[in-house]
Design a protein around this motif. Structure first.
Motif, PDB file in Angstrom:
ATOM      1  N   UNK A  19      51.437 128.779  -4.379  1.00 30.72           N
ATOM      2  CA  UNK A  19      50.749 127.205  -4.114  1.00 30.72           C
ATOM      3  C   UNK A  19      51.248 126.823  -2.876  1.00 30.72           C
ATOM      4  N   UNK A  20      52.776 126.975  -2.783  1.00 32.63           N
ATOM      5  CA  UNK A  20      53.319 126.224  -1.340  1.00 32.63           C
ATOM      6  C   UNK A  20      52.750 127.005  -0.248  1.00 32.63           C
ATOM      7  N   UNK A  21      52.642 128.199  -0.019  1.00 33.37           N
ATOM      8  CA  UNK A  21      51.835 129.065   0.980  1.00 33.37           C
ATOM      9  C   UNK A  21      50.526 128.165   1.120  1.00 33.37           C
ATOM     10  N   UNK A  22      49.617 127.988   0.338  1.00 32.12           N
ATOM     11  CA  UNK A  22      48.421 127.505   0.313  1.00 32.12           C
ATOM     12  C   UNK A  22      48.456 126.013   1.039  1.00 32.12           C
ATOM     13  N   UNK A  23      49.611 125.336   0.548  1.00 33.99           N
ATOM     14  CA  UNK A  23      49.586 123.984   1.106  1.00 33.99           C
ATOM     15  C   UNK A  23      50.254 124.073   2.350  1.00 33.99           C
ATOM     16  N   UNK A  24      51.042 124.839   2.880  1.00 34.01           N
ATOM     17  CA  UNK A  24      51.559 124.912   4.255  1.00 34.01           C
ATOM     18  C   UNK A  24      50.230 125.576   5.015  1.00 34.01           C
ATOM     19  N   UNK A  25      49.256 126.235   4.676  1.00 32.65           N
ATOM     20  CA  UNK A  25      48.207 126.635   5.445  1.00 32.65           C
ATOM     21  C   UNK A  25      47.282 125.399   5.710  1.00 32.65           C
ATOM     22  N   UNK A  26      47.101 124.529   4.776  1.00 35.20           N
ATOM     23  CA  UNK A  26      46.434 123.184   5.107  1.00 35.20           C
ATOM     24  C   UNK A  26      47.064 122.664   6.284  1.00 35.20           C
ATOM     25  N   UNK A  27      48.502 122.486   6.285  1.00 35.32           N
ATOM     26  CA  UNK A  27      49.201 121.758   7.304  1.00 35.32           C
ATOM     27  C   UNK A  27      48.990 122.313   8.686  1.00 35.32           C
ATOM     28  N   UNK A  28      49.253 123.700   8.677  1.00 28.73           N
ATOM     29  CA  UNK A  28      49.097 124.320  10.154  1.00 28.73           C
ATOM     30  C   UNK A  28      47.611 124.483  10.626  1.00 28.73           C
ATOM     31  N   UNK A  29      46.785 124.581   9.512  1.00 26.43           N
ATOM     32  CA  UNK A  29      45.405 124.547  10.171  1.00 26.43           C
ATOM     33  C   UNK A  29      44.984 123.369  10.529  1.00 26.43           C
ATOM     34  N   UNK A  30      45.330 122.278   9.918  1.00 26.16           N
ATOM     35  CA  UNK A  30      44.847 120.863  10.398  1.00 26.16           C
ATOM     36  C   UNK A  30      45.579 120.418  11.792  1.00 26.16           C
ATOM     37  N   UNK A  31      46.702 120.856  11.988  1.00 28.58           N
ATOM     38  CA  UNK A  31      47.466 120.445  13.342  1.00 28.58           C
ATOM     39  C   UNK A  31      48.243 121.569  13.770  1.00 28.58           C
ATOM     40  N   UNK A  32      47.779 121.951  15.069  1.00 29.61           N
ATOM     41  CA  UNK A  32      48.589 122.904  16.072  1.00 29.61           C
ATOM     42  C   UNK A  32      50.131 122.364  16.603  1.00 29.61           C
ATOM     43  N   UNK A  33      50.349 121.275  16.216  1.00 33.44           N
ATOM     44  CA  UNK A  33      51.773 120.982  16.682  1.00 33.44           C
ATOM     45  C   UNK A  33      52.387 121.069  15.369  1.00 33.44           C
ATOM     46  N   UNK A  34      52.133 121.406  14.335  1.00 35.60           N
ATOM     47  CA  UNK A  34      52.890 121.541  13.049  1.00 35.60           C
ATOM     48  C   UNK A  34      53.400 123.068  12.947  1.00 35.60           C
ATOM     49  N   UNK A  35      54.771 123.270  12.577  1.00 35.56           N
ATOM     50  CA  UNK A  35      55.013 124.695  12.254  1.00 35.56           C
ATOM     51  C   UNK A  35      55.964 124.722  10.907  1.00 35.56           C
ATOM     52  N   UNK A  36      55.662 125.697  10.293  1.00 40.04           N
ATOM     53  CA  UNK A  36      56.435 125.817   8.761  1.00 40.04           C
ATOM     54  C   UNK A  36      57.261 126.955   8.771  1.00 40.04           C
ATOM     55  N   UNK A  37      58.596 126.504   8.135  1.00 39.84           N
ATOM     56  CA  UNK A  37      59.388 127.714   7.625  1.00 39.84           C
ATOM     57  C   UNK A  37      59.401 127.703   6.012  1.00 39.84           C
ATOM     58  N   UNK A  38      59.327 128.732   5.409  1.00 38.03           N
ATOM     59  CA  UNK A  38      59.555 128.563   3.746  1.00 38.03           C
ATOM     60  C   UNK A  38      60.955 129.276   3.623  1.00 38.03           C
ATOM     61  N   UNK A  39      61.722 128.608   2.962  1.00 34.54           N
ATOM     62  CA  UNK A  39      63.206 129.148   2.555  1.00 34.54           C
ATOM     63  C   UNK A  39      62.702 129.848   1.085  1.00 34.54           C
ATOM     64  N   UNK A  40      63.170 131.131   1.065  1.00 35.47           N
ATOM     65  CA  UNK A  40      62.568 131.927  -0.255  1.00 35.47           C
ATOM     66  C   UNK A  40      63.969 132.358  -0.932  1.00 35.47           C
ATOM     67  N   UNK A  41      64.211 131.652  -2.269  1.00 37.08           N
ATOM     68  CA  UNK A  41      65.152 132.118  -3.163  1.00 37.08           C
ATOM     69  C   UNK A  41      64.693 133.106  -4.110  1.00 37.08           C
ATOM     70  N   UNK A  42      65.328 134.051  -4.302  1.00 37.97           N
ATOM     71  CA  UNK A  42      65.118 135.320  -5.210  1.00 37.97           C
ATOM     72  C   UNK A  42      64.919 134.338  -6.525  1.00 37.97           C
ATOM     73  N   UNK A  43      64.098 134.937  -7.270  1.00 38.89           N
ATOM     74  CA  UNK A  43      64.070 134.440  -8.607  1.00 38.89           C
ATOM     75  C   UNK A  43      65.177 135.077  -9.695  1.00 38.89           C
ATOM     76  N   UNK A  44      65.773 134.420 -10.548  1.00 41.18           N
ATOM     77  CA  UNK A  44      66.749 135.163 -11.418  1.00 41.18           C
ATOM     78  C   UNK A  44      65.938 136.037 -12.346  1.00 41.18           C
ATOM     79  N   UNK A  45      66.905 137.255 -12.379  1.00 38.80           N
ATOM     80  CA  UNK A  45      66.514 138.566 -13.400  1.00 38.80           C
ATOM     81  C   UNK A  45      65.154 139.296 -12.827  1.00 38.80           C
ATOM     82  N   UNK A  46      64.841 139.038 -11.535  1.00 29.05           N
ATOM     83  CA  UNK A  46      63.607 139.837 -11.002  1.00 29.05           C
ATOM     84  C   UNK A  46      64.191 140.620  -9.831  1.00 29.05           C
ATOM     85  N   UNK A  47      63.766 141.795  -9.889  1.00 25.52           N
ATOM     86  CA  UNK A  47      64.140 143.040  -8.882  1.00 25.52           C
ATOM     87  C   UNK A  47      63.758 142.421  -7.696  1.00 25.52           C
ATOM     88  N   UNK A  48      64.446 142.811  -6.716  1.00 25.74           N
ATOM     89  CA  UNK A  48      64.350 142.310  -5.199  1.00 25.74           C
ATOM     90  C   UNK A  48      62.849 143.010  -4.826  1.00 25.74           C
TER      91      UNK A  48
END
Length: 483
Positions: A19-48
């Protein structure tokens, strides 16, 4: 023009990340002056490997202005309360988030490098607002559920802080509650599970308090769907709310895990008449015990509609986990059911939900009323018969059935959540009635769903309500940037 860098902090887990990726896509597609970084936390109890593979495939499909940063692991959390575990786990990532942002903003990156414009935190990551405050940059919330649920969170927080009203006192109550977000009274029995459980409610109250500190809230909805709710959220004590949805991942899936093959499912649908099939599917965590499976099977035989049923095996009793496909469906289904229904129905495991809802043969959707599934059903013009299971799904069902008249009810107060000790059962009669109602071809409700489907698509078009809201949001992000 100045370039703005937004740092998103999604909740751990692939569902929130998509969902976050889809939200970020909307922003960068709408304005070329916006860039996005996503900080990914590893879910607990899930293998890498599982998470890394899926996030890598997402990253490979993104533009150059879109970056994924995988944060280091944190140690295990010694806490038995699930709600506290999630919050403490996110809290433990604060040092890694600070360090990642420091690397992004360190000097020497070049004159044309974007300036940090703010942190966008998931609705369950409000502790990261502290990091934004330390950096003296604005914070925003990405709210993945409905505007109505956002309004409910604010209202219950205000009642708790100003009047001392404890929502957990409404557990097992027949009380009907007045809320400014709805025209109808809300039965206490359909309050989100977290607000009825003493171990969980304080965390949700705390999140709502933190929402009020931010510069704005992006909500996965559109103005035409929740007009009354959005009007009630215009308040000096609430940050600006931006309805920018429907935010959907409409990527098609031709294959899936286990014996369910997407191509085989679609081939079967190709041979069914238009709007003749009822699709039963209950999300990634949806499953039922043997008694409920028998009730579903009985209802499907009685009503006689063509059906496509995604039936998953629950995790072992007392174990935490996600459902899986049955190795042998005959062991759980009534004797002879598959033979008797072979000409009208198909029972599957995993389901490519987007592909199925998009197919013209599908005329109704028996659903848990998760918000993403609800928006998908509207987008593809498929009415819902609601049987919520957990989280805020009972509340979503009430909004869709009673407030908006866009769905029919199977049983709104039904729950499959170990935290609510309830013997509520669903009967074949209730399921059959819901299926018959949702499959009525010429019903006024079906026409309303079709009209809302058209509005959901227009909302995202140039000049549409969500497109305009997104443009306003981007303007405010630039205006709020530190000088």
């Amino acid at each position: 023009m100045v370039k703005a860098e937004l740092v998103f902090v999604p909740s751990p887990g692939f569902g929130h990340l998509v969902s976050t990726v889809e939200m970020a896509k909307l922003l960068i597609d709408r304005d070329p002056h916006v860039s996005i970084t996503l900080l990914i936390m590893k879910p607990p109890y899930v293998s890498h490997s599982g998470i890394d593979d899926r996030t890598r495939s997402l990253a490979n499909s993104m533009a150059a202005r879109f970056r994924f940063v995988h944060l280091p692991d944190v140690g295990p959390i010694s806490e038995t309360n699930p709600s506290k575990t999630r919050d403490l786990y996110v809290e433990s990532y604060k040092p890694h988030v600070r360090e990642a942002i420091a690397r992004l903003t360190e000097p020497g990156s070049g004159q044309d490098s974007p300036r940090l414009a703010g942190l966008v935190v998931d609705m369950f990551c409000t502790t990261m607002i502290d990091v934004a405050n330390e950096l003296r940059v604005p914070s925003y919330v990405f709210f993945t559920s409905s505007a109505a649920f956002l309004g409910l969170m604010f209202h219950l927080q205000r009642q708790r802080d100003e009047q001392g009203i404890d929502s957990t006192e409404f557990r097992n109550s027949d009380t009907e509650l007045d809320f400014p977000i709805f025209a109808n009274k809300l039965p206490a029995k359909v309050l989100p599970t977290a607000y009825l459980v003493k171990e969980a409610a304080p965390a949700y109250i705390g999140h709502a308090r933190r929402f009020r500190e931010t510069k704005g809230i992006f909500v996965n909805t559109f103005a035409e769907l929740e007009a009354h709710v959005l009007e009630s959220l215009v308040d000096d004590m609430i940050p600006p709310v931006y309805p920018v949805g429907p935010i959907l991942n409409l990527t098609r899936s031709t294959g899936g895990p286990g014996p369910s093959n997407g191509l085989e499912i679609m081939k079967w649908l190709d041979n069914q008449p238009r709007s003749s099939v009822v699709f039963l599917c209950f999300g990634s965590r949806g499953s039922f015990d043997a008694d409920a499976v028998r009730e579903f099977a009985t209802a499907l035989e009685r009503c006689g509609h063509r059906f496509l049923w995604s039936l998953r095996e629950p995790p072992p009793k007392g174990k935490v986990g996600t459902p899986r496909d049955y190795a042998n469906l005959e062991e759980i289904l009534p004797e002879g059911f598959l033979d008797r229904t072979v000409k009208i129905g198909k029972v599957i495991g995993w389901a490519p939900q987007v592909d199925i809802l998009a197919h013209p043969a599908v005329g109704g959707f028996v659903s848990h009323c998760g918000w993403n599934s609800t928006l998908e059903s509207i987008w593809f013009d498929v009415p819902i018969a609601g049987l919520p299971l957990y989280a805020e799904q009972q509340f979503n069902a009430f909004e869709m059935v009673v407030e908006l008249d866009l769905a029919v009810e199977i049983k709104m107060e039904y729950r499959r959540d170990v935290r609510i000790q309830s013997e509520t059962r669903v009967t074949a009669e209730e399921i059959e009635r819901g299926i018959r109602q949702v499959m009525e071809i010429d019903s006024a409700r079906r026409k309303k769903v079709k009209e809302m489907s058209e509005k959901s698509r227009k909302a995202l078009d140039e000049g549409g309500s969500s497109c305009s809201s997104l443009r306003r949001l981007i303007g405010d992000i630039f205006n709020n940037m530190p000088r």
